[in-house]
Write a protein that holds these residues in place. Structure first.
Motif, mmCIF file in Angstrom:
data_model
loop_
_atom_site.group_PDB
_atom_site.id
_atom_site.type_symbol
_atom_site.label_atom_id
_atom_site.label_comp_id
_atom_site.label_asym_id
_atom_site.label_seq_id
_atom_site.Cartn_x
_atom_site.Cartn_y
_atom_site.Cartn_z
ATOM 1 N N ASN A 1 0.824 -1.215 0.000
ATOM 2 C CA ASN A 1 0.000 0.000 0.000
ATOM 3 C C ASN A 1 0.854 1.260 0.000
ATOM 4 O O ASN A 1 0.521 2.246 -0.664
ATOM 5 N N GLU A 2 1.951 1.234 0.730
ATOM 6 C CA GLU A 2 2.864 2.385 0.772
ATOM 7 C C GLU A 2 3.488 2.627 -0.597
ATOM 8 O O GLU A 2 3.560 3.768 -1.065
ATOM 9 N N VAL A 3 3.919 1.564 -1.252
ATOM 10 C CA VAL A 3 4.504 1.695 -2.595
ATOM 11 C C VAL A 3 3.470 2.255 -3.561
ATOM 12 O O VAL A 3 3.768 3.151 -4.365
ATOM 13 N N LYS A 4 2.249 1.782 -3.492
ATOM 14 C CA LYS A 4 1.188 2.279 -4.381
ATOM 15 C C LYS A 4 0.925 3.762 -4.143
ATOM 16 O O LYS A 4 0.744 4.532 -5.085
ATOM 17 N N LYS A 5 0.895 4.166 -2.874
ATOM 18 C CA LYS A 5 0.679 5.576 -2.533
ATOM 19 C C LYS A 5 1.809 6.443 -3.092
ATOM 20 O O LYS A 5 1.562 7.483 -3.704
ATOM 21 N N LEU A 6 3.044 5.987 -2.908
ATOM 22 C CA LEU A 6 4.191 6.749 -3.402
ATOM 23 C C LEU A 6 4.208 6.802 -4.924
ATOM 24 O O LEU A 6 4.486 7.844 -5.521
ATOM 25 N N ARG A 7 3.892 5.690 -5.583
ATOM 26 C CA ARG A 7 3.843 5.685 -7.042
ATOM 27 C C ARG A 7 2.775 6.646 -7.560
ATOM 28 O O ARG A 7 2.991 7.331 -8.561
ATOM 29 N N LEU B 1 3.330 16.216 -2.776
ATOM 30 C CA LEU B 1 4.268 15.130 -3.056
ATOM 31 C C LEU B 1 5.140 14.871 -1.831
ATOM 32 O O LEU B 1 5.320 13.731 -1.406
ATOM 33 N N TRP B 2 5.661 15.910 -1.245
ATOM 34 C CA TRP B 2 6.536 15.753 -0.078
ATOM 35 C C TRP B 2 5.777 15.245 1.135
ATOM 36 O O TRP B 2 6.352 14.579 1.999
ATOM 37 N N ASN B 3 4.474 15.528 1.213
ATOM 38 C CA ASN B 3 3.666 15.067 2.339
ATOM 39 C C ASN B 3 3.416 13.561 2.310
ATOM 40 O O ASN B 3 2.859 13.017 3.256
ATOM 41 N N GLU C 1 7.816 11.804 7.570
ATOM 42 C CA GLU C 1 8.350 12.933 8.332
ATOM 43 C C GLU C 1 8.104 14.241 7.570
ATOM 44 O O GLU C 1 8.027 14.245 6.354
ATOM 45 N N GLN C 2 7.969 15.303 8.309
ATOM 46 C CA GLN C 2 7.805 16.617 7.704
ATOM 47 C C GLN C 2 9.179 17.262 7.547
ATOM 48 O O GLN C 2 10.117 16.935 8.265
ATOM 49 N N ALA C 3 9.273 18.190 6.617
ATOM 50 C CA ALA C 3 10.558 18.835 6.336
ATOM 51 C C ALA C 3 11.074 19.598 7.543
ATOM 52 O O ALA C 3 12.270 19.686 7.750
ATOM 53 N N GLY C 4 10.197 20.145 8.345
ATOM 54 C CA GLY C 4 10.626 20.829 9.558
ATOM 55 C C GLY C 4 10.935 22.296 9.382
ATOM 56 O O GLY C 4 11.066 23.024 10.351
ATOM 57 N N LYS C 5 11.071 22.736 8.150
ATOM 58 C CA LYS C 5 11.331 24.154 7.920
ATOM 59 C C LYS C 5 10.810 24.521 6.539
ATOM 60 O O LYS C 5 10.758 23.687 5.638
ATOM 61 N N PRO C 6 10.407 25.769 6.374
ATOM 62 C CA PRO C 6 9.918 26.191 5.059
ATOM 63 C C PRO C 6 11.065 26.264 4.057
ATOM 64 O O PRO C 6 12.234 26.367 4.450
ATOM 65 N N PRO C 7 10.740 26.191 2.774
ATOM 66 C CA PRO C 7 11.806 26.265 1.770
ATOM 67 C C PRO C 7 12.446 27.646 1.739
ATOM 68 O O PRO C 7 11.837 28.635 2.148
ATOM 69 N N ILE C 8 13.677 27.693 1.285
ATOM 70 C CA ILE C 8 14.350 28.970 1.047
ATOM 71 C C ILE C 8 13.954 29.405 -0.361
ATOM 72 O O ILE C 8 14.122 28.646 -1.319
#
Length: 91
Positions: A15-21, A42-44, A48-55
């Motif tokens: 199920n995880e592979v299907k979700k990622l695909r 996509l990143w969600n 884990e969360q990125a922890g910081k906003p993008p630069i």
């Protein structure tokens, strides 16, 4: 970092592979102006969360990057269909 996978059953892993695909395909199949957008959905897909906003680059550097990206599309996808569609303001 991926220790959560160790505890998953075969069914959970499938199920995880299907979700990622599904997420990768949605990103891959983006076209037109959608190629230019920030893609947190996509990143969600990661546990884990990125922890910081993008630069975010300042405008001149950002626009140079956009031009370089579009130029790379000409080099990497020379036969791609071209569109004259204007950006409509919707992400």
């Amino acid at each position: 970092m991926d220790h959560d996978l160790d505890a998953m059953t075969r069914e959970q892993l499938i199920n995880e592979v299907k979700k990622l695909r599904t997420g990768v395909r949605a990103h891959r199949d983006a076209t037109g102006h959608d190629l230019c957008w920030h893609h947190p959905q996509l990143w969600n897909l990661l546990p884990e969360q990125a922890g910081k906003p993008p630069i975010v680059p300042s405008w001149p550097q950002f626009m140079r990057g956009c031009i370089a990206y579009r130029t790379s599309l000409d080099a990497q996808c020379p036969g791609a269909v071209r569109s004259e569609q204007e950006y409509d303001g919707k992400p």
